[in-house]
Design a protein around this motif. Structure first.
Motif, PDB file in Angstrom:
ATOM      1  N   ARG A  58       0.854  -1.193   0.000  1.00 38.21           N
ATOM      2  CA  ARG A  58       0.000   0.000   0.000  1.00 38.21           C
ATOM      3  C   ARG A  58       0.886   1.238   0.000  1.00 38.21           C
ATOM      4  O   ARG A  58       1.873   1.307   0.733  1.00 38.21           O
ATOM      5  N   PHE A  59       0.514   2.191  -0.843  1.00 40.28           N
ATOM      6  CA  PHE A  59       1.148   3.503  -0.866  1.00 40.28           C
ATOM      7  C   PHE A  59       0.095   4.512  -0.425  1.00 40.28           C
ATOM      8  O   PHE A  59      -1.005   4.548  -0.984  1.00 40.28           O
ATOM      9  N   THR A  60       0.418   5.326   0.586  1.00 36.65           N
ATOM     10  CA  THR A  60      -0.510   6.327   1.104  1.00 36.65           C
ATOM     11  C   THR A  60       0.169   7.689   1.042  1.00 36.65           C
ATOM     12  O   THR A  60       1.346   7.820   1.404  1.00 36.65           O
ATOM     13  N   ASN A  61      -0.574   8.679   0.580  1.00 34.12           N
ATOM     14  CA  ASN A  61      -0.032  10.016   0.443  1.00 34.12           C
ATOM     15  C   ASN A  61      -1.125  11.025   0.753  1.00 34.12           C
ATOM     16  O   ASN A  61      -2.302  10.748   0.538  1.00 34.12           O
ATOM     17  N   GLU A  62      -0.728  12.177   1.255  1.00 32.89           N
ATOM     18  CA  GLU A  62      -1.682  13.261   1.483  1.00 32.89           C
ATOM     19  C   GLU A  62      -1.320  14.438   0.595  1.00 32.89           C
ATOM     20  O   GLU A  62      -0.149  14.756   0.416  1.00 32.89           O
ATOM     21  N   TRP A  63      -2.352  15.061   0.021  1.00 26.75           N
ATOM     22  CA  TRP A  63      -2.150  16.226  -0.836  1.00 26.75           C
ATOM     23  C   TRP A  63      -3.283  17.194  -0.550  1.00 26.75           C
ATOM     24  O   TRP A  63      -4.449  16.847  -0.695  1.00 26.75           O
ATOM     25  N   ASP A  64      -2.948  18.374  -0.109  1.00 24.19           N
ATOM     26  CA  ASP A  64      -3.946  19.397   0.219  1.00 24.19           C
ATOM     27  C   ASP A  64      -5.049  18.872   1.138  1.00 24.19           C
ATOM     28  O   ASP A  64      -6.241  19.112   0.918  1.00 24.19           O
ATOM     29  N   GLY A  65      -4.662  18.107   2.154  1.00 22.82           N
ATOM     30  CA  GLY A  65      -5.607  17.605   3.134  1.00 22.82           C
ATOM     31  C   GLY A  65      -6.407  16.383   2.707  1.00 22.82           C
ATOM     32  O   GLY A  65      -7.245  15.904   3.453  1.00 22.82           O
ATOM     33  N   THR A  66      -6.158  15.876   1.512  1.00 22.97           N
ATOM     34  CA  THR A  66      -6.851  14.687   1.028  1.00 22.97           C
ATOM     35  C   THR A  66      -5.879  13.516   1.007  1.00 22.97           C
ATOM     36  O   THR A  66      -4.740  13.653   0.560  1.00 22.97           O
ATOM     37  N   THR A  67      -6.340  12.362   1.496  1.00 20.85           N
ATOM     38  CA  THR A  67      -5.507  11.150   1.496  1.00 20.85           C
ATOM     39  C   THR A  67      -5.751  10.364   0.219  1.00 20.85           C
ATOM     40  O   THR A  67      -6.891  10.129  -0.167  1.00 20.85           O
ATOM     41  N   PHE A  68      -4.657   9.992  -0.431  1.00 22.81           N
ATOM     42  CA  PHE A  68      -4.708   9.162  -1.634  1.00 22.81           C
ATOM     43  C   PHE A  68      -4.019   7.844  -1.335  1.00 22.81           C
ATOM     44  O   PHE A  68      -2.961   7.831  -0.695  1.00 22.81           O
ATOM     45  N   GLU A  69      -4.608   6.745  -1.789  1.00 27.35           N
ATOM     46  CA  GLU A  69      -4.015   5.436  -1.565  1.00 27.35           C
ATOM     47  C   GLU A  69      -4.040   4.606  -2.838  1.00 27.35           C
ATOM     48  O   GLU A  69      -4.948   4.732  -3.653  1.00 27.35           O
ATOM     49  N   GLN A  70      -3.023   3.774  -2.976  1.00 23.41           N
ATOM     50  CA  GLN A  70      -2.965   2.729  -3.991  1.00 23.41           C
ATOM     51  C   GLN A  70      -2.605   1.462  -3.250  1.00 23.41           C
ATOM     52  O   GLN A  70      -1.815   1.494  -2.307  1.00 23.41           O
ATOM     53  N   TRP A  71      -3.194   0.328  -3.664  1.00 25.19           N
ATOM     54  CA  TRP A  71      -2.928  -0.919  -2.968  1.00 25.19           C
ATOM     55  C   TRP A  71      -2.898  -2.067  -3.959  1.00 25.19           C
ATOM     56  O   TRP A  71      -3.416  -1.974  -5.060  1.00 25.19           O
ATOM     57  N   GLY A  72      -2.248  -3.137  -3.520  1.00 31.61           N
ATOM     58  CA  GLY A  72      -2.154  -4.325  -4.363  1.00 31.61           C
ATOM     59  C   GLY A  72      -1.442  -5.440  -3.630  1.00 31.61           C
ATOM     60  O   GLY A  72      -1.540  -5.552  -2.412  1.00 31.61           O
ATOM     61  N   SER A  73      -0.683  -6.234  -4.417  1.00 32.23           N
ATOM     62  CA  SER A  73       0.014  -7.395  -3.863  1.00 32.23           C
ATOM     63  C   SER A  73       1.436  -7.466  -4.398  1.00 32.23           C
ATOM     64  O   SER A  73       1.701  -7.109  -5.548  1.00 32.23           O
ATOM     65  N   VAL A  74       2.320  -7.989  -3.564  1.00 29.63           N
ATOM     66  CA  VAL A  74       3.694  -8.250  -3.984  1.00 29.63           C
ATOM     67  C   VAL A  74       3.666  -9.530  -4.822  1.00 29.63           C
ATOM     68  O   VAL A  74       3.152 -10.555  -4.382  1.00 29.63           O
ATOM     69  N   LEU A  75       4.207  -9.461  -6.033  1.00 29.46           N
ATOM     70  CA  LEU A  75       4.165 -10.592  -6.957  1.00 29.46           C
ATOM     71  C   LEU A  75       5.494 -11.326  -7.080  1.00 29.46           C
ATOM     72  O   LEU A  75       5.509 -12.540  -7.302  1.00 29.46           O
ATOM     73  N   LEU A  76       6.607 -10.608  -6.955  1.00 25.35           N
ATOM     74  CA  LEU A  76       7.928 -11.216  -7.117  1.00 25.35           C
ATOM     75  C   LEU A  76       8.962 -10.392  -6.369  1.00 25.35           C
ATOM     76  O   LEU A  76       8.967  -9.159  -6.471  1.00 25.35           O
ATOM     77  N   VAL A  77       9.816 -11.067  -5.621  1.00 25.53           N
ATOM     78  CA  VAL A  77      10.943 -10.410  -4.951  1.00 25.53           C
ATOM     79  C   VAL A  77      12.162 -11.285  -5.177  1.00 25.53           C
ATOM     80  O   VAL A  77      12.224 -12.412  -4.686  1.00 25.53           O
ATOM     81  N   ASP A  78      13.118 -10.779  -5.943  1.00 22.14           N
ATOM     82  CA  ASP A  78      14.374 -11.463  -6.214  1.00 22.14           C
ATOM     83  C   ASP A  78      15.493 -10.450  -5.960  1.00 22.14           C
ATOM     84  O   ASP A  78      16.030  -9.841  -6.885  1.00 22.14           O
ATOM     85  N   ALA A  79      15.794 -10.242  -4.675  1.00 20.66           N
ATOM     86  CA  ALA A  79      16.745  -9.198  -4.271  1.00 20.66           C
ATOM     87  C   ALA A  79      18.166  -9.558  -4.687  1.00 20.66           C
ATOM     88  O   ALA A  79      18.555 -10.704  -4.566  1.00 20.66           O
ATOM     89  N   PRO A  80      18.941  -8.617  -5.154  1.00 22.07           N
ATOM     90  CA  PRO A  80      18.604  -7.261  -5.590  1.00 22.07           C
ATOM     91  C   PRO A  80      18.467  -7.163  -7.114  1.00 22.07           C
ATOM     92  O   PRO A  80      19.046  -6.275  -7.740  1.00 22.07           O
ATOM     93  N   ALA A  81      17.712  -8.052  -7.719  1.00 24.79           N
ATOM     94  CA  ALA A  81      17.639  -8.093  -9.178  1.00 24.79           C
ATOM     95  C   ALA A  81      16.284  -7.702  -9.756  1.00 24.79           C
ATOM     96  O   ALA A  81      16.222  -7.012 -10.770  1.00 24.79           O
ATOM     97  N   GLN A  82      15.191  -8.133  -9.123  1.00 22.12           N
ATOM     98  CA  GLN A  82      13.881  -7.863  -9.702  1.00 22.12           C
ATOM     99  C   GLN A  82      12.812  -7.769  -8.626  1.00 22.12           C
ATOM    100  O   GLN A  82      12.832  -8.511  -7.645  1.00 22.12           O
ATOM    101  N   LEU A  83      11.881  -6.858  -8.872  1.00 22.12           N
ATOM    102  CA  LEU A  83      10.785  -6.610  -7.957  1.00 22.12           C
ATOM    103  C   LEU A  83       9.533  -6.365  -8.800  1.00 22.12           C
ATOM    104  O   LEU A  83       9.585  -5.631  -9.791  1.00 22.12           O
ATOM    105  N   ARG A  84       8.417  -7.008  -8.425  1.00 21.06           N
ATOM    106  CA  ARG A  84       7.168  -6.807  -9.173  1.00 21.06           C
ATOM    107  C   ARG A  84       6.000  -6.800  -8.196  1.00 21.06           C
ATOM    108  O   ARG A  84       5.944  -7.618  -7.283  1.00 21.06           O
ATOM    109  N   TYR A  85       5.095  -5.859  -8.419  1.00 24.37           N
ATOM    110  CA  TYR A  85       3.872  -5.818  -7.620  1.00 24.37           C
ATOM    111  C   TYR A  85       2.728  -5.272  -8.462  1.00 24.37           C
ATOM    112  O   TYR A  85       2.932  -4.605  -9.471  1.00 24.37           O
ATOM    113  N   SER A  86       1.500  -5.608  -8.028  1.00 26.62           N
ATOM    114  CA  SER A  86       0.302  -5.085  -8.668  1.00 26.62           C
ATOM    115  C   SER A  86      -0.227  -3.937  -7.818  1.00 26.62           C
ATOM    116  O   SER A  86       0.002  -3.893  -6.613  1.00 26.62           O
ATOM    117  N   LEU A  87      -0.927  -3.011  -8.471  1.00 24.00           N
ATOM    118  CA  LEU A  87      -1.515  -1.879  -7.756  1.00 24.00           C
ATOM    119  C   LEU A  87      -2.871  -1.522  -8.342  1.00 24.00           C
ATOM    120  O   LEU A  87      -3.084  -1.617  -9.556  1.00 24.00           O
TER     121      LEU A  87
END
Length: 147
Positions: free
Chosen positions: A47-76
């Motif tokens: 989840r990514f959460t941010n505030e802009w001018d008093g309004t909260t914005f969010e994006q969410w999803g799932s971690v799909l792949l973690v191959d540190a430190p070569a590749q990272l993939r997630y859905s949002l």
């Protein structure tokens, strides 16, 4: 499906670029102050959460792949009034890191099945302030670690 690919050469080791991509304290610095919440386990929520001018914005999803430190993939899912929260409205972010002489080549690919996905402004390194901020931060961390 709209696919946008950006590539950037970052004058920093792959491990530092990986940290800048995955550590919430660094992410906040290059993602417009977004707060990142995840444990980076495949299948776990992100989840990514941010505030802009008093309004909260969010994006969410799932971690799909973690191959540190070569590749990272997630859905949002990025909510908007005309978009239902269902799998076909999620986009995928993929970060690929490769060693280059004295640097890291970072390739970012966004695959977006959403209708009107092309309406959002995307760009290459020179046009993307987020990508430029990521590059500058990683290079700054690398310089500070060498000092």
């Amino acid at each position: 499906m709209r696919t946008v690919t950006s590539k950037v050469r970052i004058e920093a080791p792959r491990e530092i670029v990986w940290a800048v991509l995955t550590d919430p304290e660094y992410v906040k610095q290059w993602q417009y102050g977004s707060v990142l919440s995840t444990d980076w386990s495949v299948g776990s929520p992100i989840r990514f959460t941010n505030e802009w001018d008093g309004t909260t914005f969010e994006q969410w999803g799932s971690v799909l792949l973690v191959d540190a430190p070569a590749q990272l993939r997630y859905s949002l899912f990025a909510p908007r009034p005309d978009l239902e929260d269902k799998p076909e409205n999620y986009f995928t972010m993929d970060y690929g890191l490769e060693d280059a002489v004295g640097a890291t080549e970072l390739t970012i690919t966004q695959e977006d099945p959403r209708e009107n996905a092309g309406d959002e402004d995307e760009g290459e390194e020179a046009e993307s302030p987020v990508l430029a901020a990521l590059k500058n931060l990683a290079e700054s961390v690398a310089v500070n670690q060498q000092a």
